[in-house]
Structures are given as C-alpha cells and as structure tokens.
Design a protein around this motif. Structure first.
Motif, mmCIF file in Angstrom:
data_model
loop_
_atom_site.group_PDB
_atom_site.id
_atom_site.type_symbol
_atom_site.label_atom_id
_atom_site.label_comp_id
_atom_site.label_asym_id
_atom_site.label_seq_id
_atom_site.Cartn_x
_atom_site.Cartn_y
_atom_site.Cartn_z
ATOM 1 N N VAL A 101 0.832 -1.204 0.000
ATOM 2 C CA VAL A 101 0.000 0.000 0.000
ATOM 3 C C VAL A 101 0.860 1.245 0.000
ATOM 4 C CG1 VAL A 101 -1.667 1.335 1.341
ATOM 5 C CG2 VAL A 101 -1.907 -1.127 1.157
ATOM 6 N N LEU A 102 1.975 1.110 0.720
ATOM 7 C CA LEU A 102 2.833 2.281 0.895
ATOM 8 C C LEU A 102 3.648 2.579 -0.357
ATOM 9 C CD1 LEU A 102 4.047 1.424 4.487
ATOM 10 C CD2 LEU A 102 2.265 3.040 3.840
ATOM 11 N N VAL A 103 3.728 1.566 -1.265
ATOM 12 C CA VAL A 103 4.530 1.750 -2.469
ATOM 13 C C VAL A 103 3.675 2.415 -3.541
ATOM 14 C CG1 VAL A 103 5.880 0.598 -4.248
ATOM 15 C CG2 VAL A 103 5.886 -0.292 -1.905
ATOM 16 N N GLY A 107 -0.809 1.485 -4.155
ATOM 17 C CA GLY A 107 -1.688 2.106 -3.174
ATOM 18 C C GLY A 107 -2.489 3.237 -3.789
ATOM 19 N N ILE A 108 -3.675 3.462 -3.253
ATOM 20 C CA ILE A 108 -4.511 4.565 -3.684
ATOM 21 C C ILE A 108 -4.652 5.519 -2.510
ATOM 22 C CG2 ILE A 108 -6.785 5.254 -4.496
ATOM 23 C CD1 ILE A 108 -6.981 2.245 -5.457
ATOM 24 N N ALA A 109 -4.261 6.723 -2.757
ATOM 25 C CA ALA A 109 -4.346 7.705 -1.672
ATOM 26 C C ALA A 109 -5.734 8.329 -1.639
ATOM 27 C CB ALA A 109 -3.286 8.781 -1.864
ATOM 28 N N ALA A 110 -6.234 8.541 -0.456
ATOM 29 C CA ALA A 110 -7.502 9.242 -0.279
ATOM 30 C C ALA A 110 -7.431 9.991 1.034
ATOM 31 C CB ALA A 110 -8.677 8.267 -0.268
ATOM 32 N N ASN A 111 -7.819 11.218 1.021
ATOM 33 C CA ASN A 111 -7.806 12.043 2.224
ATOM 34 C C ASN A 111 -6.457 12.053 2.917
ATOM 35 O OD1 ASN A 111 -10.578 12.450 1.811
ATOM 36 N ND2 ASN A 111 -11.037 10.571 2.949
ATOM 37 N N GLY A 112 -5.408 12.113 2.169
ATOM 38 C CA GLY A 112 -4.086 12.244 2.747
ATOM 39 C C GLY A 112 -3.493 10.958 3.269
ATOM 40 N N ALA A 113 -4.179 9.822 3.040
ATOM 41 C CA ALA A 113 -3.631 8.549 3.502
ATOM 42 C C ALA A 113 -3.834 7.507 2.405
ATOM 43 C CB ALA A 113 -4.335 8.086 4.776
ATOM 44 N N SER A 114 -2.862 6.606 2.258
ATOM 45 C CA SER A 114 -3.060 5.540 1.272
ATOM 46 C C SER A 114 -3.431 4.269 2.006
ATOM 47 C CB SER A 114 -1.796 5.353 0.431
ATOM 48 O OG SER A 114 -0.659 5.664 1.176
ATOM 49 N N ARG A 115 -4.653 3.807 1.773
ATOM 50 C CA ARG A 115 -5.158 2.662 2.523
ATOM 51 C C ARG A 115 -5.655 1.551 1.623
ATOM 52 N NH1 ARG A 115 -8.417 6.135 7.168
ATOM 53 N NH2 ARG A 115 -6.530 7.049 7.983
ATOM 54 N N TRP A 116 -5.781 1.830 0.353
ATOM 55 C CA TRP A 116 -6.366 0.827 -0.522
ATOM 56 C C TRP A 116 -5.349 0.205 -1.457
ATOM 57 C CZ3 TRP A 116 -9.329 4.831 1.149
ATOM 58 C CH2 TRP A 116 -10.609 4.506 1.628
ATOM 59 N N ILE A 117 -5.679 -1.046 -1.859
ATOM 60 C CA ILE A 117 -4.933 -1.678 -2.946
ATOM 61 C C ILE A 117 -5.916 -1.887 -4.062
ATOM 62 C CG2 ILE A 117 -4.071 -3.930 -3.678
ATOM 63 C CD1 ILE A 117 -2.175 -3.933 -1.496
ATOM 64 N N LEU A 119 -6.807 -3.882 -7.306
ATOM 65 C CA LEU A 119 -6.531 -5.061 -8.127
ATOM 66 C C LEU A 119 -7.568 -5.115 -9.235
ATOM 67 C CD1 LEU A 119 -5.780 -7.784 -5.435
ATOM 68 C CD2 LEU A 119 -4.131 -6.451 -6.746
ATOM 69 N N GLY A 120 -7.435 -4.231 -10.177
ATOM 70 C CA GLY A 120 -8.412 -4.202 -11.267
ATOM 71 C C GLY A 120 -9.795 -3.909 -10.739
ATOM 72 N N PRO A 121 -10.670 -4.908 -10.802
ATOM 73 C CA PRO A 121 -12.052 -4.640 -10.405
ATOM 74 C C PRO A 121 -12.224 -4.511 -8.897
ATOM 75 C CG PRO A 121 -11.790 -6.934 -11.008
ATOM 76 C CD PRO A 121 -10.487 -6.277 -11.264
ATOM 77 N N VAL A 122 -11.290 -5.017 -8.138
ATOM 78 C CA VAL A 122 -11.469 -5.049 -6.689
ATOM 79 C C VAL A 122 -10.519 -4.074 -6.018
ATOM 80 C CG1 VAL A 122 -11.664 -6.538 -4.674
ATOM 81 C CG2 VAL A 122 -11.919 -7.503 -6.973
ATOM 82 N N ARG A 123 -11.095 -3.270 -5.131
ATOM 83 C CA ARG A 123 -10.266 -2.406 -4.308
ATOM 84 C C ARG A 123 -10.487 -2.844 -2.874
ATOM 85 N NH1 ARG A 123 -11.549 3.767 -5.529
ATOM 86 N NH2 ARG A 123 -10.216 4.035 -3.724
ATOM 87 N N PHE A 124 -9.420 -3.021 -2.144
ATOM 88 C CA PHE A 124 -9.634 -3.399 -0.750
ATOM 89 C C PHE A 124 -8.586 -2.774 0.147
ATOM 90 C CE2 PHE A 124 -6.298 -6.578 -0.161
ATOM 91 C CZ PHE A 124 -5.964 -6.862 -1.479
ATOM 92 N N GLN A 125 -8.906 -2.820 1.449
ATOM 93 C CA GLN A 125 -8.034 -2.222 2.447
ATOM 94 C C GLN A 125 -7.293 -3.334 3.173
ATOM 95 O OE1 GLN A 125 -11.169 0.362 4.316
ATOM 96 N NE2 GLN A 125 -9.362 1.573 4.774
ATOM 97 N N PRO A 126 -5.992 -3.496 2.945
ATOM 98 C CA PRO A 126 -5.240 -4.563 3.616
ATOM 99 C C PRO A 126 -5.295 -4.441 5.134
ATOM 100 C CG PRO A 126 -3.946 -3.597 1.857
ATOM 101 C CD PRO A 126 -5.161 -2.756 2.001
ATOM 102 N N SER A 127 -5.447 -3.220 5.649
ATOM 103 C CA SER A 127 -5.461 -3.076 7.109
ATOM 104 C C SER A 127 -6.666 -3.792 7.724
ATOM 105 C CB SER A 127 -5.445 -1.592 7.496
ATOM 106 O OG SER A 127 -6.538 -0.932 6.937
#
Lengths: 412, 571
Positions: A101-103, A107-117, A119-127
């Motif tokens: 996520v940090l790379v 990672g997708i940044a939103a609101n100043g934090a990157s929390r999502w990965i 994967l094409g159709p699926v976005r998820f939060q590893p945390s």
C-alpha cells in the motif's frame, strides 16, 4: 462431546446449540440489513453529486454484503482450524500487502492517507485483513503458551513483535484508528489468555505513552484529538464534523425525522454514510434508533463473550475473544466519536457503515464465531481442554483432547 | 501463581463484558443527553445553518418622461457567487475571474477562501461578462439571475433621476424620493438548503412573491432636457466655468420640463461618481442671487404701493447707507428712471431706494413669500433652503444690500420660481418632477401629482412686473434673450461669490431668469453659470453669457411644445 465436535466440525446448529448462536446471527443479520438501508439513505445525495448515480454506494455495499454472508455461511459450517498451521504465512502475506500500500503504483491515496490496494475490479483495504491475520497469529501462539504465559518473555514472544511490525506498517499509511483497534484486540487477547496483571499493566501503560507520542508528533492528530473536547473552539475546522454530528443527533430527538428524511446528509455531515452513519441513524430514528444500535452491540458483546466462555478449546476461546474484541472496540471507538465523547479516529461502525472490505471480512469473522458457537457446551461449567488451567477452580476433570499437550500447571 | 488461581478466564471474560457494557453505557448516557436534553439546542442550530431567508425584490417600476420615453428601465444581469467548499484552487479561479469582473485577483481570492457555502463574488454583472465567465466552466462558481437598473440615455437627466443601488433601492433623485412607489413590495423566500444553497428535498420552503413596483411618469421632456444639457455643457466649456444649471419650468403648473446640472454623471456607473458631479446645482447649490432678486424688491414696492409706476427717481452713481457707499456695477449714474428703468438697467442705487421705502419688515415678508429662505419642496433630493436672515438679525447695511440680492442666498430653483410666480400672474407654483404614477398593473387609476400654488402678489402687480421684465429684455440688460414673435420677460443677475473672507474678486455666478408667454404664461427658464472665466476684453456679464443660452433653450422649447406666437411686444 469434544471428540464429536472434532469429527463433525461442520455440524449444523441445532436446538442443542446454545442460544448465543442464534442471538449472534440474529443481531448481525439485523445490523447488516439495517446498515444497508441506512447507507442508502445517507449516501444517495453524495452518490448522485459525485458519481451521477444515487445507487453508486449501495450497489457496491450490497455486493460486498453478499460476499460477506457467503463467507459467513461457509466458515460457520467448515472446520477452518487448519489455518492455524498457516498463521505465520498469512501474517507475512498481510504484512506484505500492507507494505505494498505504501509503495506508489499500488496504493490509492484518499484524504491524505493511502489505505487501498487496487486489483483491477477489486479495491480493498489490507489493514482490514491485517486485523484478522493478527488475531489468528496471536491465538495460535497464545494457545500454545497457556502454561508459560506467566513468564514475560513467553507472553511477549512472538505476539508483541508481530503486532509491533503491523502497527508500524499501518501507522505509516497513516491509520491511527486501525492501529488502536489492533492494540486493543491484542491486549484483550493477552488478558483472556491469562497474562499477568502486572504485565498487562506495563503493556497498557506503554501503549498509552505510545499513543500520546503518536498524537503529539502529528499536528492534525493533535487538533483532531483535542477538538472533541471542545468542538466550539473551532466550529469551521477541527470541530466541524463533531458539531455536524451532534446537530444531526439532536435534530432526531426522541424518534427522529423519519427514514430518508435526514437533512444533515446533504453535504453538511462529512462521512455521513461511512464513519458517521450513527449520526444519520440518530437524525432519522432519534434516540430510539441510536439506543437500538447501542443495545444491539451490547447483545453482540454478550453473545461474543459467552461464545468465548463456552468455547471447547483454548484456541477457539482466543479466536472468539479476538473477533468479539475487534468488533466491540471498533463499535465503541466509532459510537464514542459520533457522540462526541471520544476523539475522531476514522473507524467505521461494524456491519452498518459503508465499506466493502470491512463489512465482508467482519461478516466472515462472525462466521468463525458462529462455528465456535455451534461447538459450545451447554453451560460455562468448565472448558473441555485437558490442559485447561482453570480446572482447579471448576473442580472438573478435563476431557483429554488429541492435539493438546497435557501438562500440569506451573507451580510457584 | 497463587493469585492467578483465583483469576480464571471466566472472571476475565466477565470483566471484559463489563468493560464493553460500561463503554456502551457511557455512549448511551451521552446520546440520551444530546438527543433529549440538548436536542432543541441542536435542532435550532440545524435550522440556523440550513434555512436561509432571501429577500425577493419585485421588478422595479420604470421611469418615463412626460411623453413616455424611457428614462430608467431594468435589464437582465446576474450575481456571480461562489461555493468555496467546491473550489480546489482559489488562486487560479480568482486569477481567471479578475479581468472579467474588473476586480483585483487578491480581493476575489480572499472571498473564495472564506469558510462558507455561499459568498457573492460580484453583484449585478452584465450578461456579456456572465457568459464569458460561464464559458470558463469554473468549479464552485454559480449565478443568480437578477435585474439591474439601466439608464438608457446615460447622463441624461441624471440629477433628476438619481440612481438605484445594488439591491435596487433608490439612492438619489426620483429613484430615492419615489422609492416606495418604484420598488413595490419585497417578497420573502425561506429555503432549507445544502451548503451550496441548493434546496434540500423535503426541507422548509416557503415563498412569498414580491409585488412589482409601479411605473412613474415625470414632467421632464426628454428632448428639452437634452437641449438644456447640450447648451449648458457648451457654455460651461466655452467659459471654462466650474459648472452651472438650467431649469425649464411650466410657470402655471410648476412642472419641471428640464433640469440640467453640470458637471453631470452616468447613473449606470454610480459607483464612480464624485461629490462634485453628484451635486445638483439646480437645487443644491446656494449662492447670492444678485440682481435677479431686484424683481422681488420691485414687486414688493409695487404691491405695497410704496412707489408709483411713473414716479421718477434721479439716480446718482452712488448712495450712502449707514455711512457706507454703494454704487452701480459699472460706476455710472443711471439718470432719471421710473421703477421700470431701475429694473431694466439693473440699478443698484434705485433698488436701494425702493428697499428703503419698503423697510426691512415688508421686504422680508415678500422675500419669504417668493420662497427665499425655505425649500420649494420639489420632489428631488439634495434641495437646500438658502439663507434669508430674520429682520432682527439684519445689519445696518442689510437694507442696502438685500434689496439687490446680497446678504441673502438661495438656489437656482428658488429664483426660477420667483420668475414663474410673476409670469403666472402672481401665483407661485409648486415645482415638481412627478407627473403621475401608473397604478394600472394593480388595477387602480393613475395618481397624478397635485400641485398647489400660492398667491404672492396681486394679478395687477404681476402684470406690471411682467411689463417691467419685458422692458428689461427689450431695452435693458436682457436684449440677448429676445425671441421674435413671443413675449419674453427676464432679469439678469451677476453675483459675486463669497468666500470665508468676504467676496472673492473674479468669482461670479451669472444668471438669467426669464419667462416666455403668448398672453398665457408658457415657460419659466433660468440659466446659471458658476465662475465663468473671461475669454476676451469684455467683462463677464449675465447679459452676454447667460441670456443667449436662455434664448436658445427657450426657442427650442417653443418649437418642441408647439407654442403659438403672441403676447405683448415692446412698449
């Protein structure tokens, strides 16, 4: 009984099963369905404004909820305990995902934090996944240490370093809320695993100190943290969200303005369909609505603790404790923030808030709880574990269990 | 380890449950407080931040001249407002808006950085500029349609019309005096909106429509007004004067056909008007009338029979009053003259003798009756009363100076009204600019301005004064005002302007006030020029500067109003 359970892990819940099975299932289904309704009510205006489709969020939420219920159904009826063997591997994979996520690029940044990965159709939060990996990891190791947990080193290794690595990875996103939840869950699991009080006290003390440092070092956290104490000091900035939340709650009064009639969701209350959904529930259904949710989580806590209490193995008990703790810590942090007695930490309300990864994984985790519940004893008169150290108190002869090492309690 | 024995997992799980329940109980307690005890407070805050009251102004009534020509109308414009929440880059947005709106980028940026859901960037922006901004497709910038006051003739009749402000409220002139008629009744819009102002479905919404204002017809004749302005501006320019004013009035009704004041302004850009431009010299500039006031002294003397029509005065070049000498403007004795000659030749010495015969109380009475010292009550803004001292306050020499217009002050409008009273056979009209209010939009009959006149002198005295003023034009100082075929009477006036230390040499106000009649009084006209500068060797006299302008404006008005020739010629 234990042997039967071991042989028939996919046993259906029957009349024999304890009441907590249906209690838990009922509460979770009710909260989830109510959540879907409320997410739609709270999100349609934002969805239309930002995506041109009132149903944008609710469609996604419904898909994830179906996934979650499928996962719950499968886990409730399958013997998932073999995953203990892969606890380390799962932990490493999750830590890898968190690092990813940090790379930049993944990672997708939103609101100043990157929390999502993505994967094409699926976005998820590893945390969200990390919390479960950590529960599994901790339960696996703590279950082996029930005799030696009195020793500081035994208690700490390898659970605390494992938690520490994940906590750092999550804090780098940065995501204080998830870190707090993970810390709370680990602490509660150590408590139930039998750690010494003075060790727990030391851990709790250092955790508070760490949180204090984390808050003090990052400017936005400090304002966020202190603003809940007096939101009126800066009603347009740091106090804005909590004031809008209180306005929504107060507008609801006793029974609310009615389903779908919230006005605060029209761009006044930020995160109305995610972290602040309870405020919209409070506006549309009043005190009646918020109390129903609070009571539901109270019942869930009761059911979860009861399942942990009546679990047939120490491992099951720790897993049940971990999952219940995770849900409850999250619920309390969320509802405390919405009502203004806790700082805003960006934690969703389990089962109710919008958020696919969280909803589906939490539902799946409930499946694990249900599975444990379906094996539970009809009373909490002692655990059926040969090496249960509570034996002395219960005065019962433990039923031997194949995989459990049969040792004697350490004596002083 | 002994301690731990008592401390079973069961106990610890119960403890955990208690902690969870305690947390939930704390939350419940807080929710109960917020949603019951404090609910009303928060509900009020909710209404306060979501419900906006917007005043809906009705369409402002048009202003027309006496023949229905448009003087003030409304046209489409829009207010440009911002929703700062939606603006990601205030600096760039401000930079793009600035040149179109003619504002400084930093001023706009400050507005765009406000923590609010609604802020005006510019009000009443012309549609051309609005379309230009729309083409930029700026996020967070929106428009509210508005109607903007528009004066199609620009500077024409600006002082009479005045102007209306950004919220269509009358600020000066007719726009201000008849604001209640023009603005109609404001409506009210109560709307519960999101932070951007869009109405929330199911929210509070109540609308009370505005009532539109009524159109107003003025007594102004657009063409005569135009002519008066052209001639005024020309003479002001030719003589490098500070300014001036012209009033054309119907002496029978008090209807003002034209009211020009220079320098003027464009009410469409009322924001950039200077105080000097805004000054309506016709009603708002007070100065000593000088010789024009001699007609009042003469009228009083005749009305009071203090002098016979054929009584001959032997007029030296100087007269001594209270130990002080007063002379003629040109230093020459005027010989043997009747009252007619005194006025026609504008003799100071003769007028002082008339004044002395009257005495200060009677002179004061007629000065007051003719309107000096009090406002005419004209329906315009900024009118001044001037100063007419009470007889008790007169100095020893006042009885010498006040008869010929020094030590007393008034306005151009007051002086034209003096002439109008004489032309109107002794009845002083009520000057006004409103002809009628058209109430047809509300199903009612028009309301016409009802002017009341008041008798100042008898018809007989007025007739004699008319003859004296005709003589002034035919034989005396007013020759340049003659118009073939019409009866024209008038009086010149050249007054020194007074500064803080008395009269200022070379600073004059030259005036010609007169009337046009064809046995029926038709026009009363005054031309007043403030501080004309000499262009050649000839001295600055009203006869040479103001009288020709009077004639040009009068001739135009005669043609415009199709006034038939007639009246008394020279005797």
């Amino acid at each position: 009984m234990a042997k039967r359970a071991a042989k028939q892990p996919a046993r259906r819940a029957t009349a024999e099963t304890g009441g907590s099975y249906y209690l838990l299932l009922g509460i979770v289904v009710a909260l989830s369905l109510f959540g879907v309704v409320m997410v739609f009510s709270a999100s349609h205006a934002t969805a239309l404004a930002d995506y041109g489709d009132s149903f944008y969020f609710i469609k996604k939420q419904l898909v994830w909820m179906i996934f979650g219920f499928v996962g719950m159904f499968i886990l409730a009826r399958t013997d998932w305990r073999f995953v203990r063997r892969y606890a380390v591997i799962l932990y490493v994979i999750t830590a890898g995902l968190l690092a990813m996520v940090l790379v930049t690029g993944y990672g997708i940044a939103a609101n100043g934090a990157s929390r999502w990965i993505d994967l094409g159709p699926v976005r998820f939060q590893p945390s969200e996944i990390a919390k479960f990996a950590l529960i599994l990891f901790a339960a696996t190791y703590l279950a082996k240490k029930r005799e030696s947990i009195g020793e500081w080193r035994e208690m700490a290794m390898p659970v605390l370093p494992a938690f520490g690595v994940m906590a750092i990875l999550i804090m780098l996103q940065p995501d204080l809320g998830t870190t707090l939840i993970a810390a709370g869950v680990i602490f509660i699991m150590l408590l139930v695993a039998g750690a010494r009080w003075r060790h727990l006290l030391a851990l709790g003390g250092s955790a508070v100190a760490a949180v204090a440092v984390l808050i003090a070092t990052e400017g936005y956290r400090l304002t966020r943290f202190t603003s809940f104490l007096n939101p009126w000091k800066d009603p347009q900035n740091s106090g804005f969200q909590i004031i809008q939340s209180l306005i929504a709650l107060g507008s609801g009064h006793w029974v609310g303005v009615g389903l779908g009639m919230s006005k605060q969701k029209f761009f006044y209350l930020p995160a109305a369909h995610t972290d602040f959904i309870l405020a919209i529930i409070g506006e549309e259904f009043g005190l009646l609505g918020t109390m129903a949710v609070v009571v539901a989580f109270g019942v869930l806590a009761y059911a979860g603790v009861k399942i942990a209490l009546r679990a047939t193995t120490h491992f099951d008990r720790l897993i049940a404790t971990g999952i219940t703790a995770m849900i409850m810590v999250q619920a309390i942090l969320n509802m405390g923030a919405v009502s203004g007695i806790l700082p805003i930490t960006g934690v969703p309300l389990p089962f109710v808030s919008y958020g696919g990864t969280s909803l589906s994984f939490t539902l799946a985790a409930v499946g694990v709880l249900l599975n444990i519940a379906s094996h539970e004893r009809k009373s909490n008169e002692g655990i059926i574990d040969a090496s249960d150290y509570f034996r002395g108190r219960n005065g019962r002869t433990p039923v031997p269990r194949a995989r459990s090492g049969r040792g004697t309690r350490a004596t002083s | 380890m002994a301690a731990r024995r008592k401390d079973s997992a069961q106990t610890r799980l119960f403890l955990l449950l208690i902690v969870f329940i305690a947390g939930l109980a704390a939350i419940s307690a807080r929710l109960v407080v917020v949603q019951s005890v404090e609910a009303k407070k928060f509900a009020a805050l909710a209404i306060g931040q979501r419900v906006r009251e917007v005043e809906l102004s009705g369409e402002r009534g048009n202003i027309y001249d006496r023949n229905g020509a448009e003087l003030a109308v409304n046209r489409d414009a829009a207010s440009v407002y911002a929703t700062p929440y939606y603006i990601d880059d205030p600096a760039t947005t401000a930079f793009k808006l600035a040149p179109i709106l003619g504002q400084k980028p930093s001023d706009i940026e400050a507005k765009l950085r406000e923590k609010t859901g609604f802020i005006y960037v510019a009000r009443q922006v012309d549609m051309d500029a609005v379309n230009e901004i729309k083409a930029l497709k700026l996020k967070g910038i929106n428009y509210l349609p508005e109607r903007k006051r528009y004066y199609p003739n620009g500077t024409l009749a600006a002082h009479a019309l005045g102007f209306a402000g950004i919220d269509n409220q009358g600020l000066a002139g007719v726009e201000s005096v008849y604001d209640n008629v023009l603005k109609g009744k404001a409506g009210k819009l109560l709307v519960e909106g999101d932070p951007a102002g869009a109405p929330i479905p199911g929210g509070i919404y109540s609308r009370q429509d505005a009532t539109e204002g009524d159109p107003v017809y003025l007594t102004i004749d657009k063409d005569i007004q135009y002519k008066a302005e052209v001639e005024l501006n020309k003479v002001v320019k030719d003589y490098s004067a500070q300014g001036g004013s012209i009033i054309v009035m119907n002496p029978k009704t008090g209807e003002i056909l034209a009211l020009a004041s220079a320098p003027g302004f464009d009410p469409n850009n009322y924001g950039s008007i200077t105080d000097l431009q805004l000054l309506d010299r016709a009603v708002g500039q007070v100065y000593e009338p000088g010789s024009t006031a001699k007609v009042i002294t003469a009228s009083a003397a005749l009305e009071e029979k203090a002098v016979g029509l054929d009584e001959v005065f032997s007029l030296p070049a100087e007269i001594t009053v209270a130990g002080q000498q007063f002379g003629e403007y040109d230093g020459e004795g005027k010989g043997d003259q009747t009252i007619s000659g005194i006025v026609a030749l504008s003799s100071n010495v003769g007028t002082i003798e008339l004044g002395q015969r009257l005495g200060k109380d009677r002179l004061y009475k007629y000065m007051t009756a003719f309107g000096l010292g009090s406002t005419t009550g004209v329906d315009l803004t900024g009118e001044e009363a001037g100063i007419l001292p009470e007889p008790d306050d007169w100095s020893d020499t006042s009885i010498a100076t006040i008869p010929y217009g020094q030590g007393v002050s008034g306005t151009t409008l007051q002086m034209v009204n003096v002439v109008a009273a004489i032309a109107n056979n002794g009845k002083k009209p009520q000057p006004h600019v409103l002809k009628r209010v058209d109430r047809s939009a509300h199903g009612r009959a028009s309301e016409t301005f009802k002017a009341k006149d008041s008798r100042v002198i008898s018809e007989e005295t007025a007739g004699r004064m008319q003859e004296i003023m005709i003589d002034t034009v035919e034989k005396g100082t007013g020759k340049n005002a003659r118009i073939a075929g019409y009866e024209v009477g008038g009086k010149t006036g050249t007054a020194q302007k007074s500064g803080p230390d008395g009269y200022v040499a070379g600073k004059l106000i030259v005036t010609f006030a007169g009337y046009v009649s064809n046995l029926d009084p038709q026009l009363a006209i005054i031309v007043s020029i403030d501080e004309p500068q000499a262009t050649g060797p000839q001295p600055l006299y009203a006869a040479t500067i103001a009288a020709p302008v009077f004639r040009d404006v009068a001739e135009f008005s005669i043609k415009r109003l199709k006034i038939a020739p007639g009246g008394r010629g020279p005797r």
